[in-house]
Design an enzyme around this catalytic site. Sequence first.
Site, PDB file in Angstrom:
ATOM      1  N   LYS A 185      44.483  42.178  45.585  1.00  0.00           N
ATOM      2  CA  LYS A 185      43.229  41.975  44.962  1.00  0.00           C
ATOM      3  C   LYS A 185      42.334  43.489  45.196  1.00  0.00           C
ATOM      4  CE  LYS A 185      39.222  38.678  45.467  1.00  0.00           C
ATOM      5  NZ  LYS A 185      38.766  37.588  45.998  1.00  0.00           N
ATOM      6  N   SER A 209      37.392  33.692  42.877  1.00  0.00           N
ATOM      7  CA  SER A 209      37.383  35.089  42.510  1.00  0.00           C
ATOM      8  C   SER A 209      38.741  35.893  42.307  1.00  0.00           C
ATOM      9  CB  SER A 209      36.363  35.880  43.346  1.00  0.00           C
ATOM     10  OG  SER A 209      36.786  35.893  44.701  1.00  0.00           O
ATOM     11  N   SER A 233      38.255  30.756  47.023  1.00  0.00           N
ATOM     12  CA  SER A 233      38.759  31.940  45.741  1.00  0.00           C
ATOM     13  C   SER A 233      40.015  32.324  45.741  1.00  0.00           C
ATOM     14  CB  SER A 233      38.114  33.249  45.902  1.00  0.00           C
ATOM     15  OG  SER A 233      36.510  33.365  45.827  1.00  0.00           O
TER      16      SER A 233
END
Lengths: 508, 490, 102
Positions: free
Chosen positions: B78, B153, B177
């Site tokens: 990420k 996210s 997330s």
Amino acid sequence: MEDSVLNSNSNSQSNNRQTVPFNDAKIIIGLEVHVQLDTDSKLFCGCSTRFGEAANSQTCVVCTGMPGALPVINQRALELSIRTGLSLNCRIARSTKWDRKNYFYPDLPKGYQISQFDQPICGPGHLDIQTTEASGQPRRIRIERAHLEEDAGKSIHDESNDRQSSKIDLNRTGTPLLEIVTYPDIRTAAEAKAFLSELKLILNYIDVSDCNMQQGNLRCDANVNLHIPLRGQQIATPIVEIKNLNSFRAVERSITFEAQRQFEGWQENGVTIADAPKQTRGWNDHTQMTTLQREKEDSADYRYFPDPDLIAVKIEETQIKQIRSQLVQLPAILRELLVKEYNLKPDDAAVIVSQGRGVVDYFLTVADGCENSRVANNWIGQEVLRHLNESNQTIQQYPVSHQQFTELLKLVIAGTLDQTRGKEVLNAMVEHSISSEEAIKQLGIKSVDNSELVTLCETLMDENQNVVEQIRSGNEKAIGMLIGKARKKNPNANPGLVKAMLSKMITG
Amino acid sequence: MTLSALNADVIVDQLNAGDLTATDCVQHFLDRIQTHNADLNAFISVSDTALEQAETIDKRRKAGESLGCLAGLPVAVKDGICVSGQPTTAGSKMLENFSAPYDATIVERLKSAGAIVIGKTNMDEFAMGSSTENSYFGSTTNPWATDRVPGGSSGGSAACVAGRLAPVAIGSDTGGSIRQPASFCGITGLKPTYGRVSRYGLIAFASSLDQIGPMTRTAKESALLMSVIAGFDPRDSTSSKEHVSDALTSLETPLKGIRIGVCRDHLHEGLHWEVKTKINDAISVFKQLGANIEEIELPHSNSAVAAYYIIAPCEASSNLARYDGVRYSFRAQANDLEEMYRNTRGQGFGDEVKQRIILGTYALSSGYYEAYYLKASKVRRLIKQDYDEAFQKVDLILGPTTPTPAFKLGQHTQDPLAMYLADIFTVSANLAGIPAMSVPVEPSSTGLPIGLQLQGRAFEENTLLRAAHQFQNETHWHMTSPAEPWRTQS
Amino acid sequence: MPDTPEQPIVNQVARLARIHLDEQQLKSSGEKLEQILGFVSQLEQIELPKDVIPFFGAIESVNAIRDDQLQTSVPREKILDNAPESDGEFYLVPPVFKPTDS
Ligand SMILES: [Mg+2]
Ligand SMILES: [Zn+2]
């Protein structure tokens, strides 16, 4: 106890205000002192705290607030804080935590300062200071708290630069500070100075900080206002926080200035603490005045909250005990020792103690060795301190060891060396790093035996008949002239002995 | 079988056996990224040194050197996690040109295990969002239906695993997330116990809630990644010294007699009917595996979203103060300092981030602290106590990960509350600090993935992984992949 | 354009947070803030046991402490590499006050 404080401001008082003399006003002073703790590395990262290195050469991802970097607390900073707290009679917290103080400034990398809000590492304590009051009683200044926090960096506002940009150096960012906050117990500028001097001395003794004010290792803000008696009540003027005080003199002068300014302001407009919020003013060393600092309307809203990147610190009783057991004797104790056990005058004791533990130890060893503390004090207080001062040396660098110094004083006390010869010997010892024995040899000092002394006196009387007459006719002071001449003929002759022998031979 | 169909543990076995070179493996996934990233927008950047690293691994393997347990395995990370020398943007214009000067601890650990960071995945800006629509670098799409969101996210990490652009990925989870996008994209995602995985190098959203975790196709792969990234880190004061035992060895320990709690309330209100059906089906599978299903109550869980939307913005408002245009971020034109701050932060942050900073700043400001932050933190205590009590009775808690399958792109962008409610089942675990994971169950009738959430006691990730693994032994939903080319739902 | 009830507050908070918002943004931000505050106001309804201790962090252990040991700092070039503006030694920022009003 404070008297009740009247906060009203009515115009009818205006006339009364003009009649109050300044001397009736009581100055109320509280200090906030930031002390840089003497650690190798910063509070939350491994960067060096050394002063004076190239800009931005001592930073890392933690102290520049890079995304994702996290703080870890420095053990020694905790230890030094506890040591300071114990030396200031503070209660040490068993559990302490970290809070964020949020504000924007370009030398504050994270946009917040990690500090301690509601659980400071040191709780209430006190410090007794010597005052010039007639009673001679020490004054007790209560300490509210002392908390650990990280320092900010340095902004250099370069006005010579066309573009007028500011330069930011983050070397200092994250250096550990202990912020010591007093209650508003201080009543005069001189007391404020005395408090700071004593605090600085203690911090020196306990090896917590070198307190170099030029380098900003000891910084002070003063909160000042007045309580003015008016028709049986006390009027309080608005509190002013004076910033940027980086010398004792600045502290003293700014408080004196501010008291006068507040008094005149109040006489003019009658504004009291209820009418105006706390104000921040800066001390200007050039103009010798405080000036209002430009403030943002929201600067006071720091939005403190617990720092979620750090966990609580638990301080065990055993750890506190251990630190307490390692505490050195504090200046106040040593002053008392010198007065009570060594018969020094309080002022003399204060001078010795103010020089730091090294000089105290030197004095104690020499005084014990020569068994005469007054002589030890006279010689160390004058000769040694003058030398250290002039050469900017520490006692550890002083070329005369305490053993050699003791030997020298023994000769002086025994009368083998008079004051003057003694000082000549000391100078030689300092200059050439030699023992008193060697110095005496080098200076050609020999002891003069009695027959030599008699011959010397007879020669003097022969050569100075008129002086002898003067003495015989009652002018005893004239004998000094003969002693001066004796010294020239034989520098080793002890003036005291010469004098005694001469007066015996002349006036019999 | 093509390489993209293989699980990470199989890839590692083949690499070790010499049946596959790291270079071929990395090249394969780089090719897939090259071909498909335009459709998914799952990656913000692709590593320009991945092949080089793969070649080094192959050489070292040939030379007979002993290599780490992931040697040669490509991993997608990420973009809110720092990889030294690589762009690390957190999905924000603020960090568009930021090159991380250091490796996050987990990246360091992955690298020393021989894993190769193949690229940085797309995310909601500073991890604030539940759809990956709040990225400065554009939305990621869901490979199961390209008109739908992948969740957020960590939407990029979820989409790239589901779309097989990388075998496994790393995400972060502040309020769901990892789990919510795992659920939307039909993969497995684990949010570990707070403190289990170091946060050092994770760009903070809300420090007391953030946690890094694996996003993979199978529970076994998650266990493999956890064996590398979990454990104490002296650089993170909040990381735990609790012993980490190897999850892989306990995966097959039978579930017979395990007590699984179900909160009936969570299977009613506002729940999509198909989600409800599929979760009930999953409960049956666990029963067959020998689990005892018990009803439990979590009385304060309905306040979790409200508490979360105070606490997280408060912490964020402070965490994001460092993006001020002075040291590394975007800087806007300005005449003086104050203007620079305001313009930089006004232009550098997206709308959702600004909205949350404003909310957090407001809730911490003087006069409001007690009513909002302090009150929310007390409610947080009650939520934690609910779990403590529940875990006296049961070993795991089971329920849906999200109330609905993936929603459409743009569906909630104008309605923050609707978006926030996508986190309704996930935020509690972050508030309490406990581990939780999402596992795919049977998709909806329209082919949209649905996720089952398992929550466990603090530091008992292995129980979660074990339950998930054995569920996956009985089911095949986690092994289905969206048909290529990615379809748009009609 | 009529103010939403929260708009003056948004104005003040945006200043505190150093975020420039134009009129339109202020308005929509105020509306959203009002909406969210309305939602979180449900917290007011929750009755708290008297002695409940707030839970601020998700880990309640203590004493993560390091020794006072120096670690090599990051080279200045590397640290300044990401700076929007620097002279190779310092970060440069605009003056605290506008050049014209100094
Ligand atoms: Mg302070
Ligand atoms: Zn540092």
